[in-house]
Design a protein around this motif. Structure first.
Motif, PDB file in Angstrom:
ATOM      1  N   LEU A  39     -40.483 -29.457  53.485  1.00  0.00           N
ATOM      2  CA  LEU A  39     -40.635 -30.711  54.227  1.00  0.00           C
ATOM      3  C   LEU A  39     -41.826 -31.526  53.753  1.00  0.00           C
ATOM      4  N   TRP A  40     -42.913 -30.860  53.394  1.00  0.00           N
ATOM      5  CA  TRP A  40     -44.149 -31.570  53.077  1.00  0.00           C
ATOM      6  C   TRP A  40     -44.357 -31.830  51.588  1.00  0.00           C
ATOM      7  N   ARG A  62     -35.685 -34.053  55.985  1.00  0.00           N
ATOM      8  CA  ARG A  62     -36.784 -34.496  56.859  1.00  0.00           C
ATOM      9  C   ARG A  62     -36.236 -35.278  58.054  1.00  0.00           C
ATOM     10  N   CYS A 116     -42.434 -33.030  60.298  1.00  0.00           N
ATOM     11  CA  CYS A 116     -41.227 -33.059  59.457  1.00  0.00           C
ATOM     12  C   CYS A 116     -41.450 -33.746  58.115  1.00  0.00           C
ATOM     13  N   GLY A 117     -42.708 -34.049  57.765  1.00  0.00           N
ATOM     14  CA  GLY A 117     -42.982 -34.622  56.451  1.00  0.00           C
ATOM     15  C   GLY A 117     -42.832 -36.116  56.361  1.00  0.00           C
TER      16      GLY A 117
END
Length: 598
Positions: free
Chosen positions: A417-418, A429, A526-527
């Motif tokens: 996600l990141w 995401r 969630c990025g």
């Protein structure tokens, strides 16, 4: 306090001033209306004006916000929450009785104002710092180490720290860039004590470490021998002068501190006074009250080795984003598994609307699951929540279990996600974000909307699912708000007049604004499927406009009047066959089955 006027008239080019933003927000928020949920576009314009005045004078401002509530200050935090609860109860009683906003003497900060101020300043191009410790310590330490012009704020601790000059936001005349500079030397001269006595003086009056409740007996002893005991001063002033007189005769030494500790009723903790004094020591400083071998300054409480998150890359990224005010709450969860939520403008006597902290708890549980990894046996670490709602005694944190969201294909890990890139990851995401609000099946419809409207629709749909007492009239008011807000300037919104204020609309406005902070938390976890700016209240909410739409909707006005000509917007499903009702695009499936709308 003793003060002398002035901000420096000719500071060096680009000279920095540290701003304790948490103590400034109530002075920055000057729009006429404050009970309705916040006049966010007006507030944003006022902040921009504030910044421009300092920029024109060549003064660089750096804004600091508290990023954590330290354990030693938890008792004081709880005490303030209870005081706020009483203030808010009185405020709602006034609104119900008079159907208007009270005067400024009853002013309560709009819900989440400090949180959104941080992002407002960042959106205006300002350097904002979210601290790893209490902000006052980091501000004072930086001011000392970097030869700043001074500290702008309204916190008496800056008189106690031996740091750069302290300027008052309360007394600031922005038009002339003049304020009051509080002088430690003048204060000590007036009290008859030395600069070295100041930290002890602060502790013996009561502070965030040493509770006032333990000092009544000591104050009485000081008053008995005080030369000011028969003056006409009020009791607090007499105590100040009596304590100063008492400690002026005490030698500044470790043995003197030990005798004081033995004399005071410090319950089972005889180190309170020592810890209180130590809290005022900045890096590189020593104190005659404390032995030289233990004058180490405060150690950062949030360390990797003790953190819940053991992935160094993820932890470091979360920490950097936290300090730079780029994420919301996720670092606190990853580091020590604790979150806080202060008071909101909620009517505790309206039992049909649950506390906002409870409304958004299911979403938070999904967010915790996204952030935290299960241990052996599949059990997640519990998250400690210090959140204010009616019926919560705040005696201890509530231990909350993370709950996996229903993400198609399973919940991605934080590295995906990141850190990962590509269109598939962007889709993950977005779908993970939606799953936190039980909207994973509505992705296609939401992506067709403008980002701020899509975020608002997520929040509104979630609210309609969680709060059974919300009516079609409430829904119509919220939809009319988002449609009619587009294109309205801060000046237009400021000119909007309200004949009266409805207490239930005040409550619902606060619930919605707090929901925006939940969107920020999910977005951070969630990025960032959304830009943070798209989830800010000035993009989707105005307190007075919501009051107007709420009252229009509940008195049955026409849809044309309610929507101000915005009938053709894709958010609205206009149905002429139902006598003019309109429905929120994502809410159709709930309403078609009777849902939770009456």
């Amino acid at each position: 306090m003793i003060g002398v006027p002035a901000l420096p008239r000719a500071p060096p080019p680009g000279a920095p001033t540290r701003v304790d933003a948490m103590s400034c927000v109530r002075y920055w928020y000057t729009p006429e209306f404050w009970v309705c949920g916040g006049q966010w576009r007006e507030y944003l314009a006022l902040l921009e004006d504030f910044i421009n005045v300092f920029m024109a004078a060549g003064i660089k401002l750096v804004f600091y916000f508290d990023g954590v509530v330290e354990d030693k200050k938890r008792e004081e935090w709880i005490k303030r929450r209870w005081n706020n609860t009483k203030e808010i109860a009185r405020l709602f009683q006034f609104i119900k009785t008079h159907r208007k906003q009270p005067g400024r003497e009853m002013f309560v900060l709009p819900s989440a104002l400090p949180t959104f101020t941080r992002y407002a300043l960042k959106s205006l191009g300002q350097e904002t710092v979210c601290t790893l410790q209490e902000a006052d310590f980091e501000v004072a330490a930086y001011g000392l180490q970097h030869n700043c012009i001074g500290i702008l704020g309204q916190d008496s601790d800056y008189l106690i720290y031996n740091t750069c000059p302290y300027f008052s936001i309360e007394n600031l005349r922005l038009d002339r860039l003049v304020t009051v500079m509080y002088s430690r030397e003048e204060l000590c001269h007036a009290l008859g004590i030395s600069l070295t006595h100041l930290p002890l003086f602060a502790c013996l009056l009561g502070n965030d470490v040493v509770p006032e409740s333990l000092l009544e007996g000591f104050w009485h002893k000081c008053l008995v021998s005080s030369p000011h005991k028969n003056t006409s001063y009020n009791r607090r002033t007499k105590i100040l002068l009596a304590v100063a007189n008492y400690i002026s005769k005490i030698p500044c030494s470790c043995s003197s501190l030990k005798r004081l500790e033995d004399m005071l009723p410090l319950r089972s903790d005889k180190t309170l006074l020592y810890r209180g004094l130590k809290s005022y020591l900045l890096p590189g400083q020593q104190s005659p009250w404390i032995p030289p071998n233990v004058t180490d300054f405060q150690v950062l409480p949030l360390q990797q080795q003790s953190a819940i998150c053991q992935d160094k890359e993820i932890f470091q990224l979360a920490k950097e984003q936290h300090i730079q005010s780029e994420n919301y709450s996720v670092f606190n969860i990853l580091s020590n598994g604790v979150i806080e939520c202060s008071n909101s403008l909620e009517d505790d006597y309206d039992t049909e609307i649950p506390g906002q902290s409870l409304i958004y708890r299911p979403a938070r549980q999904h967010i915790y699951s996204v952030l935290l990894e299960p241990g052996k046996g599949g059990a997640y670490p519990l998250v400690k929540e210090w959140v204010v709602y009616f019926g919560n005694p705040l005696k201890q944190p509530e231990l909350i279990q993370p709950v996996q969201p229903s993400v198609p294909g399973g919940t991605p890990n934080l590295k995906t996600l990141w850190l990962a890139k590509g269109p598939d990851v962007e889709k993950q995401r977005y779908s993970t974000f939606l799953a936190c609000f039980h909207l994973q099946d509505e992705m296609e419809e939401l992506q067709a909307l403008e980002a701020p409207v899509a975020g608002f629709c997520c929040l509104l749909t979630y609210l309609m699912m969680q709060v059974s007492s919300l009516s079609l009239e409430d829904l119509n008011a919220f939809v009319a708000l988002i449609l009619c807000l587009k294109g309205k300037s801060a000046a237009q919104l400021a000119g909007l007049q309200l004949a009266e204020v409805d207490s239930r609309a005040v409550h619902l406005g606060a619930v919605l604004v707090r929901g925006l902070t939940t969107l920020l938390m999910a977005n951070s976890a969630c990025g960032f499927p959304f830009k943070m700016d798209d989830l800010m209240p000035w993009a989707v909410f105005d307190g007075k406009l919501f009051q107007e739409k709420y009252q229009q909707s509940h008195r049955g006005c026409s849809v044309e009047e309610l929507l101000e000509g915005n009938v053709g917007d894709p958010v609205v499903d206009w149905d002429t066959q139902t006598g003019g009702d309109f429905t929120f695009l994502l809410g159709k499936e709930y309403m078609s089955t009777g849902g939770k709308l009456r």
